[in-house]
Design an enzyme around this catalytic site. Structure first.
Site, PDB file in Angstrom:
ATOM      1  N   LEU A   6      39.411   9.501   3.496  1.00  0.00           N
ATOM      2  CA  LEU A   6      40.799   9.822   3.811  1.00  0.00           C
ATOM      3  C   LEU A   6      41.693   9.909   2.562  1.00  0.00           C
ATOM      4  O   LEU A   6      42.528  10.807   2.454  1.00  0.00           O
ATOM      5  CB  LEU A   6      41.350   8.790   4.805  1.00  0.00           C
ATOM      6  N   TYR A  12      37.899  16.153  10.964  1.00  0.00           N
ATOM      7  CA  TYR A  12      36.947  16.645  11.967  1.00  0.00           C
ATOM      8  C   TYR A  12      37.082  15.849  13.277  1.00  0.00           C
ATOM      9  O   TYR A  12      37.180  16.422  14.370  1.00  0.00           O
ATOM     10  CB  TYR A  12      35.535  16.511  11.390  1.00  0.00           C
ATOM     11  N   THR A  41      20.865  20.572  12.598  1.00  0.00           N
ATOM     12  CA  THR A  41      21.257  21.949  12.259  1.00  0.00           C
ATOM     13  C   THR A  41      21.622  22.005  10.775  1.00  0.00           C
ATOM     14  O   THR A  41      21.625  20.982  10.088  1.00  0.00           O
ATOM     15  CB  THR A  41      22.497  22.416  13.057  1.00  0.00           C
TER      16      THR A  41
HETATM   17  P1  NAI Z   1      26.565  25.322  11.983  1.00  0.00           P
HETATM   18  O1  NAI Z   1      27.367  25.115  10.747  1.00  0.00           O
HETATM   19  O2  NAI Z   1      25.083  25.363  11.861  1.00  0.00           O
HETATM   20  O3  NAI Z   1      27.059  26.629  12.760  1.00  0.00           O
HETATM   21  C1  NAI Z   1      28.417  26.875  12.982  1.00  0.00           C
HETATM   22  C2  NAI Z   1      28.619  28.368  13.093  1.00  0.00           C
HETATM   23  O4  NAI Z   1      30.037  28.584  13.292  1.00  0.00           O
HETATM   24  C3  NAI Z   1      28.220  29.116  11.823  1.00  0.00           C
HETATM   25  O5  NAI Z   1      27.407  30.226  12.140  1.00  0.00           O
HETATM   26  C4  NAI Z   1      29.571  29.543  11.227  1.00  0.00           C
HETATM   27  O6  NAI Z   1      29.512  30.759  10.487  1.00  0.00           O
HETATM   28  C5  NAI Z   1      30.421  29.679  12.489  1.00  0.00           C
HETATM   29  N1  NAI Z   1      31.853  29.657  12.162  1.00  0.00           N
HETATM   30  C6  NAI Z   1      32.489  28.830  11.294  1.00  0.00           C
HETATM   31  N2  NAI Z   1      33.779  29.165  11.197  1.00  0.00           N
HETATM   32  C7  NAI Z   1      33.975  30.235  12.016  1.00  0.00           C
HETATM   33  C8  NAI Z   1      35.090  31.040  12.320  1.00  0.00           C
HETATM   34  N3  NAI Z   1      36.280  30.827  11.744  1.00  0.00           N
HETATM   35  N4  NAI Z   1      34.942  32.057  13.198  1.00  0.00           N
HETATM   36  C9  NAI Z   1      33.743  32.293  13.782  1.00  0.00           C
HETATM   37  N5  NAI Z   1      32.638  31.568  13.522  1.00  0.00           N
HETATM   38  C10 NAI Z   1      32.751  30.543  12.645  1.00  0.00           C
HETATM   39  O7  NAI Z   1      27.031  24.139  12.962  1.00  0.00           O
HETATM   40  P2  NAI Z   1      26.354  23.520  14.257  1.00  0.00           P
HETATM   41  O8  NAI Z   1      25.751  22.214  13.880  1.00  0.00           O
HETATM   42  O9  NAI Z   1      25.539  24.528  14.957  1.00  0.00           O
HETATM   43  O10 NAI Z   1      27.668  23.175  15.109  1.00  0.00           O
HETATM   44  C11 NAI Z   1      28.138  23.976  16.176  1.00  0.00           C
HETATM   45  C12 NAI Z   1      29.247  23.220  16.879  1.00  0.00           C
HETATM   46  O11 NAI Z   1      28.761  21.948  17.322  1.00  0.00           O
HETATM   47  C13 NAI Z   1      30.456  22.926  15.971  1.00  0.00           C
HETATM   48  O12 NAI Z   1      31.641  23.014  16.707  1.00  0.00           O
HETATM   49  C14 NAI Z   1      30.204  21.486  15.564  1.00  0.00           C
HETATM   50  O13 NAI Z   1      31.385  20.837  15.195  1.00  0.00           O
HETATM   51  C15 NAI Z   1      29.611  20.920  16.833  1.00  0.00           C
HETATM   52  N6  NAI Z   1      28.834  19.710  16.678  1.00  0.00           N
HETATM   53  C16 NAI Z   1      27.713  19.684  15.898  1.00  0.00           C
HETATM   54  C17 NAI Z   1      27.001  18.508  15.774  1.00  0.00           C
HETATM   55  C18 NAI Z   1      25.767  18.415  14.946  1.00  0.00           C
HETATM   56  O14 NAI Z   1      25.268  17.293  14.804  1.00  0.00           O
HETATM   57  N7  NAI Z   1      25.228  19.487  14.384  1.00  0.00           N
HETATM   58  C19 NAI Z   1      27.405  17.272  16.472  1.00  0.00           C
HETATM   59  C20 NAI Z   1      28.589  17.427  17.268  1.00  0.00           C
HETATM   60  C21 NAI Z   1      29.263  18.605  17.367  1.00  0.00           C
END
Ligand code: NAI
Length: 251
Positions: free
Chosen positions: A103, A159, A194
């Site tokens: 923070l 976040y 991921t």
């Molecule tokens: P990732 O980073 O592998 O994929 C996220 C995707 O969102 C990427 O393809 C990226 O290009 C796209 N993205 C980012 N900013 C964007 C924008 N402005 N407009 C359109 N697309 C955009 O992440 P992951 O792990 O697949 O996460 C997906 C969701 O799940 C996110 O919301 C993340 O916060 C949430 N999440 C993930 C967890 C984890 O452990 N991986 C746990 C809890 C939630």
């Protein structure tokens, strides 16, 4: 709730938007919704390039290069679904980013960029789609929150605040969307394997896996199957919920 006409394809005839679909959880959501019968519009930032086209091709869907924070994002989606389909039935607000810092070192740009993608965009998109009358009666909105929005996480104040905010959005929009018979729910994944979590230093990553009751990281399909349930006709009476996927946080 109504039983689907075809239990093997409960989403048949539905059009689904998945944001952040080029990789990770979003790519698996696209696959699972398509397997369940939906036509999937896979959206991701233009820089995602080929990866997005590959996902769209694999699921027989549409690739939509789109930054969800762009002021005209909702209008672009509305134009697409109104010209090529008869509106949108399923919206999965999955796009998300992390900009972690303790923070004391969290500068304003890290705060603002995470707010814009994770919190403002999911709300704005729904507002814009409703205003354009592009969201069909009987549809479903599913937002991707996080266990960090319930339990918090060190170094993730920005976040965690956005992911808690997403739960607030679900609460606020439940009665609004119910007027059009549209459900809204959130999934709150724990640690999922991921690229997002691969970027975390090894020791913290291992601790993250162990911070849930199941004592292991989850897979993208765990999240995607829960989302497909929220989108299906059989969950038409299920709205305003947050479902933890992959272990209650032990924080
Ligand atoms: P990732 O980073 O592998 O994929 C996220 C995707 O969102 C990427 O393809 C990226 O290009 C796209 N993205 C980012 N900013 C964007 C924008 N402005 N407009 C359109 N697309 C955009 O992440 P992951 O792990 O697949 O996460 C997906 C969701 O799940 C996110 O919301 C993340 O916060 C949430 N999440 C993930 C967890 C984890 O452990 N991986 C746990 C809890 C939630």
């Amino acid at each position: 709730a109504t039983a689907p006409a075809d239990w093997d394809k409960p989403l048949a005839g539905k059009v689904a938007l998945v944001t952040g679909a080029a990789r990770g959880i979003g790519a698996t959501i696209a696959e699972v919704l398509s397997r369940d019968g939906a036509h999937v519009i896979a959206a991701d930032i233009p820089a995602a390039g080929e990866a997005l086209s590959e996902v769209a091709n694999k699921v027989g869907g549409t690739a939509l290069p789109l930054d969800v924070t762009a002021p005209d994002a909702g209008a672009k989606i509305a134009a697409l679904v109104k010209s090529r389909h008869s509106g949108l039935d399923i919206v999965v607000n999955n796009a998300g980013i992390t900009r972690d810092k303790l923070l004391a070192n969290m500068d304003e740009s890290k705060w603002n960029s995470v707010m814009a993608v994770n919190l403002k965009a999911p709300k704005q998109l729904v507002d814009d789609l409703l205003a354009a009358d592009a969201l069909n009666e009987g549809g479903s909105v599913v937002d991707v929150s996080s266990i960090a929005g319930i339990a918090g996480n060190r170094g993730q104040t920005n976040y965690g605040a956005t992911k808690a905010g997403v739960i607030g959005i679900v609460d606020a929009y439940t009665p609004v969307l119910a007027k059009k018979n549209i459900t809204i729910n959130a999934v709150a994944p724990g640690f999922i394997e991921t690229a997002m979590t691969a970027a975390i230093p090894l020791a913290t990553r291992q601790a993250g896996r162990l911070m849930n009751s199941l004592q292991q990281g989850g897979q993208t399909v765990d999240v995607a199957e829960t989302i497909s349930y929220f989108a299906a006709p059989s969950s038409a009476a299920v709205t305003g919920n947050v479902v933890r996927v992959c272990g209650q946080s032990l924080l």
